[in-house]
Design a protein around this motif. Sequence first.
Motif, PDB file in Angstrom:
ATOM      1  N   GLY A  69      33.579  43.662  35.480  1.00 16.56           N
ATOM      2  CA  GLY A  69      33.436  44.961  36.106  1.00 16.56           C
ATOM      3  C   GLY A  69      34.068  45.098  37.467  1.00 16.56           C
ATOM      4  O   GLY A  69      33.925  46.121  38.118  1.00 16.56           O
ATOM      5  N   SER A  70      34.796  44.084  37.906  1.00 13.48           N
ATOM      6  CA  SER A  70      35.475  44.189  39.207  1.00 13.48           C
ATOM      7  C   SER A  70      36.975  44.093  39.012  1.00 13.48           C
ATOM      8  O   SER A  70      37.454  43.826  37.912  1.00 13.48           O
ATOM      9  CB  SER A  70      34.984  43.074  40.136  1.00 13.48           C
ATOM     10  OG  SER A  70      35.261  41.805  39.575  1.00 13.48           O
ATOM     11  N   ALA A  71      37.700  44.299  40.064  1.00 16.79           N
ATOM     12  CA  ALA A  71      39.161  44.223  39.988  1.00 16.79           C
ATOM     13  C   ALA A  71      39.590  42.785  39.674  1.00 16.79           C
ATOM     14  O   ALA A  71      38.937  41.842  40.088  1.00 16.79           O
ATOM     15  CB  ALA A  71      39.768  44.661  41.307  1.00 16.79           C
ATOM     16  N   PRO A  72      40.687  42.628  38.917  1.00 19.60           N
ATOM     17  CA  PRO A  72      41.173  41.271  38.614  1.00 19.60           C
ATOM     18  C   PRO A  72      41.549  40.501  39.877  1.00 19.60           C
ATOM     19  O   PRO A  72      41.971  41.068  40.841  1.00 19.60           O
ATOM     20  CB  PRO A  72      42.383  41.505  37.730  1.00 19.60           C
ATOM     21  CG  PRO A  72      42.407  42.938  37.384  1.00 19.60           C
ATOM     22  CD  PRO A  72      41.500  43.653  38.310  1.00 19.60           C
TER      23      PRO A  72
END
Length: 72
Positions: A69-72
């Motif tokens: 659910g977070s940026a790569p």
Amino acid sequence: MTKILVVGMGNVLRRDDGFGVEVANRLKANGDMPANVKVIEVGIGGIHLVQELMAGYDVLVVIDALERGSAP
């Protein structure tokens, strides 16, 4: 000598979920693995992995991606 299996997993049809498969393919293309290391990609096919493990390995390294659910 320790037998090592490196496995790339992931669904190449789902954008970044093909990460493990791509890493395995690049490792194989490099061709610079020691004789005791085997690199395969199994996609999402767990049966292929189980069949390969029947050959007997001392170490298993799994390469995969996980959505958190977070940026790569």
